[in-house]
Design an enzyme around this catalytic site. Structure first.
Site, mmCIF file in Angstrom:
data_model
loop_
_atom_site.group_PDB
_atom_site.id
_atom_site.type_symbol
_atom_site.label_atom_id
_atom_site.label_comp_id
_atom_site.label_asym_id
_atom_site.label_seq_id
_atom_site.Cartn_x
_atom_site.Cartn_y
_atom_site.Cartn_z
ATOM 1 N NE ARG A 45 -3.723 0.128 2.429
ATOM 2 C CZ ARG A 45 -4.376 -0.123 3.152
ATOM 3 N NH1 ARG A 45 -4.680 0.839 4.307
ATOM 4 N NH2 ARG A 45 -5.681 -1.246 3.293
ATOM 5 C CG HIS A 91 -6.691 -0.494 -5.713
ATOM 6 N ND1 HIS A 91 -5.650 -1.011 -4.839
ATOM 7 C CD2 HIS A 91 -7.314 0.503 -4.935
ATOM 8 C CE1 HIS A 91 -5.329 -0.113 -3.986
ATOM 9 N NE2 HIS A 91 -6.058 0.766 -3.877
ATOM 10 C CE1 TYR A 135 -20.093 17.137 -13.886
ATOM 11 C CE2 TYR A 135 -18.893 17.049 -11.793
ATOM 12 C CZ TYR A 135 -20.040 17.242 -12.620
ATOM 13 O OH TYR A 135 -21.351 17.678 -12.050
#
Length: 867
Positions: A45, A91, A135
């Site tokens: 991680r 993931h 967006y």
């Protein structure tokens, strides 16, 4: 009571519990689980892999985009679609963590070489967050493609994903050393990493040099990699810190903004900031500079504007006319994030464990990774080339018997039968027969035969080349060097950060920030301090005071002056005038304990204003128990003044009772019971601030020293009694004795309600002529009056001035009085006086009739009237 017999069910339950339930200590369970969790977050991680410089989430994002075909020459795809793909396949965490990682990979102010090309709002250097993932649109950058190159050629290992339905790479091929180029930051359990970005060209050159010289000395490596190269540019100072970090993985450098000055008008400049330190928030930086202006911490800044646009970063700081631009730059570097320190902590995953390493081990790990990648790729391409050559050889063989081949195929039942017949008739292999039966008829032309022969020749060359790579390490390393140089030329950019060898030590003289002006400072006996403008002072009739408080010190001073506040506990407070809050004269002021922390029973006894500490002046200190010493004024100057500073060491139950300055040739000491001792100034040694001094006056039992002051032979002095009387006396009438004598009595002792000496002040002829002010303080009030109002009276108890218990008197200095040449006192070692060496106090004595000894004093000349 009957015992319940165990049932068959009970036996089954006991058997189940014994078989399934384990008895383990809680600390062992927590330790083991936390160990597994720590291992996971360290390796999977938070920390980057030394080979490709990526954390797992970053690697999964790039691999997923490569699998989706979103390359740098293809159209953009919605970020939400990519985040969903990554989350669904590789993931299994929140989409926000994936999108945040994507955004960072696309930010050119965070990444020296951005790995993602994002359309839309992807955040800013002002700390603005990116637009929502629905967006923005994203695709891989060319640099990311270099990290992913050849991943489909079995160059790296793959492992199953979280649900065993997909495969994901454990590391990317990484055609350039991404860990050093882009750096990394992360925190895990027990480990943290902070690796700054470096210049791609420098890192690639260093890698090639290390390939050529595996035992390269560090000094040579340090000449190639000059230091960090931040995407925001700036100036990096500290060659020693850089070399320490490159060698060991830990070091410290200073990163400062790049500034320049522009001329706005004649004698007026503007400071322009064009580059700021890495990871500094520009909006917060501008705000912090403007806060200094608003708070009047720096008066010479008129305005600060953020003029950043598409042409680049630009912060404009307009200055007042005549302002020192370089000084203000230094002040801002010292007090804002225009200059920050950067601490290397180069921790990366090497051989499945976190290691703190320098540049050479990191690059060696990268080179070993490239050896493995190129070897795996060569094996893959060799296998593919051999397979293709085998097919080509079969096709070439077929050309000579093409008519018979066609006849066999036409006479066969199906494809499988055709392949079997061809293999039996011409000894074709299964692979060759498959290629023949699937061959299109137009490929049988003579032109295509020539193409097959040319292809076979090229395949021979390629197979030879691949075998050379696989069998000769020197050739393998040359391939790695060639690919590195390709990316050096196509992806490399010039250095952005400027390296300076030495860290510049910025010293700020804060007095340059202060406008030198005249103000009025007031300090009360209860410890309230205030500074007011002359306008406020002149407009106010009375100062703001608490009940029973009074002004102890009230003077016009300059803002660049310094106040020394001496306390009864042997300390002094160093207080620059400009540090005192500006208030109206009618305000109460600030309690001194809010400025500098003092003890509960500590009180201010004397205040002096100092303009220059470099003059040859001494101070005289006296304690209640008669200890005295002189200290040099220059010893009192300090640079850190957050707490009181020791000026005199005190014994138990002792306290400082008086402080005087500007030495004369005499020292006069008065005791509470009315004894006065005069001795020459040179007799009192000069000590440091931590010394306790020497005995100044010999005190009888139940007596204590009240005051000590410097005086000339021609001076007079006033002393104040506890009953509010002021008595005048002359210095020349006091005989000159040695130090540590009792002196003579100047105040008659009464049996009931006696007068006690509380304080005294020297009075020169000039002060009398100029009719200076005299200040008198009691427990409940304070008086300030012209000297002429304190009429001289020959009465032995002087004139009653106040009704309350008086304790302080001060005759103001005359501005017309010429200073004498100071008495130079040499510094001596502390003197220890033994009891047997002490002499009895000397008094004036006369022998009269009947063998009786009668003590005379000047008191016999006065009347006995007690006012």
């Amino acid at each position: 009571m009957a015992v319940k017999k165990s049932t068959k069910l009970d036996k089954k339950l006991d058997s189940f519990v014994a078989e399934k339930v384990q008895t383990i200590k809680l600390e062992d369970i927590i330790s083991e689980r936390f160990g597994r969790y720590s291992k996971y977050i360290i390796q999977e991680r938070a920390l980057p892999d030394a080979r490709d410089g990526l954390k797992p989430v970053q690697r999964r994002i790039l691999y997923a985009m490569q699998q989706m075909g979103i390359f740098s020459n293809k159209s953009y795809k919605k970020s939400a679609r990519i985040a969903g793909e990554v989350m669904g396949k590789y993931h299994p965490h929140g989409d926000s963590s994936i999108y945040d990682a994507m955004v960072r990979l696309s930010q050119d102010f965070k990444m020296r070489v951005p790995l993602i090309d994002m359309h839309g709002n992807n955040g800013s250097i002002d700390g603005d967050s990116a637009a929502a993932m629905r967006y923005t649109e994203t695709r891989l950058s060319k640099e990311a493609e270099a990290l992913l190159a050849d991943i489909d050629k079995r160059t790296v290992n793959f492992i199953p994903n979280f649900d065993d339905e997909e495969l994901e790479p454990t590391v990317l091929p990484a055609k350039f050393p991404n860990l050093l180029v882009n750096g990394a930051m992360g925190i895990s359990a027990g480990y943290a990493t902070k690796i700054p970005p470096h210049n791609l060209k420098e890192v690639v050159k260093a890698t090639i040099a290390l390939i050529d010289e595996p035992d390269m000395p560090f000094s040579k490596m340090a000449r190639i990699i000059k230091g960090p190269d931040f995407p925001t540019g700036g100036i990096v100072q500290g060659k020693e810190g850089i070399q320490s970090a490159l060698k060991t993985g830990a070091g410290k450098v200073i990163v400062r903004a790049k500034t320049m000055t522009e001329e706005m008008a004649k004698n007026q400049d503007r400071i322009v900031v064009t580059e700021i330190p890495y990871e500094v928030n520009k909006a917060e930086l501008v705000k912090s500079i403007d806060t200094l202006r608003v708070n009047n911490s720096i008066d010479d800044i008129l305005e600060i504007r953020d003029e950043t646009d598409q042409e680049g970063l630009r912060i404009a700081i307009d200055l007042r006319k005549g302002a020192n631009a370089q000084f203000i730059i230094n002040y801002l570097l010292k007090n804002t994030d225009l200059q920050v320190s950067y601490n290397y902590n180069m921790v990366a995953i090497m051989n499945h464990r976190p290691v703190l390493v320098g540049v050479i081990p990191l690059l060696k790990t990268y080179i070993e990774h490239q050896k493995e990648v190129i070897t795996n790729r060569s094996n893959f391409e060799l296998e593919k080339a051999l397979k293709r050559q085998h097919i080509v050889e079969g096709l070439i063989k077929m050309v000579s018997v093409v008519d018979e081949v066609i006849k066999i195929i036409r006479s066969s039942k199906n494809k499988a039968d055709s392949k079997e017949n061809l293999c039996k008739r011409f000894d074709f292999t299964e692979l060759q027969a498959e290629a023949i039966v699937t061959l299109q008829l137009y490929r049988l032309s003579s032109t295509d035969i020539l193409a097959l022969e040319e292809e076979n020749r090229k395949l021979d060359e390629k197979i030879k080349e691949l075998n050379e790579i696989l069998t000769n390490e020197k050739v393998l390393l040359e391939v790695i060097k060639g690919e590195l140089m390709y990316y050096h030329d196509t992806l490399g950019t010039p250095r952005l950060s400027q390296i300076e060898e030495e860290i510049e030590n910025i010293k700020i003289d804060e007095t340059q920030l202060i406008t030198d002006e005249k103000v009025v400072v007031g300090i009360t006996k209860d410890g309230y301090v205030k500074r007011s403008s002359l306008r406020s002072y002149n407009a106010s009739n009375l100062p703001g005071l608490k009940e029973h408080d009074a002004i102890l010190y009230e003077e016009e001073v300059q803002t660049l002056d310094t106040l020394l506040l001496f306390t009864n506990l042997g300390n002094y407070i160093f207080l620059p005038v400009h540090k005192i809050d500006d208030q109206k004269w009618g305000d109460l002021g600030t309690y001194v304990n809010n400025i500098v922390t003092i003890s509960k029973d500590e009180k201010i006894i004397k205040v002096y204003c100092i303009s220059n500490f470099k003059v040859n002046l001494n101070l005289l200190l006296a304690t209640k128990q008669g200890m005295m010493k002189q200290v040099k004024l220059e010893d009192l100057e300090i640079s850190r003044y957050s707490k009181p500073v020791r000026v005199m060491k005190l014994s138990k139950d002792d306290e400082v009772v008086s402080v005087d300055m500007n030495q004369k040739n005499n020292i006069v000491v008065l005791s509470q019971n009315g004894y006065a001792l005069r001795f020459k100034t040179e007799e009192l040694p000069l000590y440091g601030l931590t010394a306790s001094g020497v005995k100044g006056i010999a005190l009888s039992e139940n007596d204590s020293a009240s005051v000590a002051f410097y005086a000339k032979d021609s001076d007079e002095f006033y002393f104040l009694t506890n009953r509010g009387h002021i008595i005048k006396d002359n210095v020349y009438e006091l005989p000159v004795y040695s130090r540590y004598r009792k002196g003579i009595m100047i105040l008659e002792r009464q049996k009931t309600n006696p007068h006690l000496v509380m304080s005294a002040s020297r009075l020169s002829k000039t002060q009398t002529k100029d009719n200076v002010a005299i200040r008198i303080l009691s427990d409940k009030t304070g008086l300030l009056m012209p000297l002429s109002e304190v009429k001289y009276t020959p009465n032995k108890f002087g004139k009653k001035i106040i009704d309350e218990k008086g304790y302080y008197i001060e005759v103001k200095n005359s501005i017309n009085e010429e200073l004498e040449e100071p008495i130079i006192v040499t510094k001596k070692e502390p003197i220890v006086i033994k009891k047997q060496e002490e002499k009895a106090p000397i008094v004036e004595e006369v022998l009269v009739k009947k063998e009786k000894k009668i003590r005379l004093s000047r008191l016999d000349l006065f009347d006995d009237d007690d006012l």
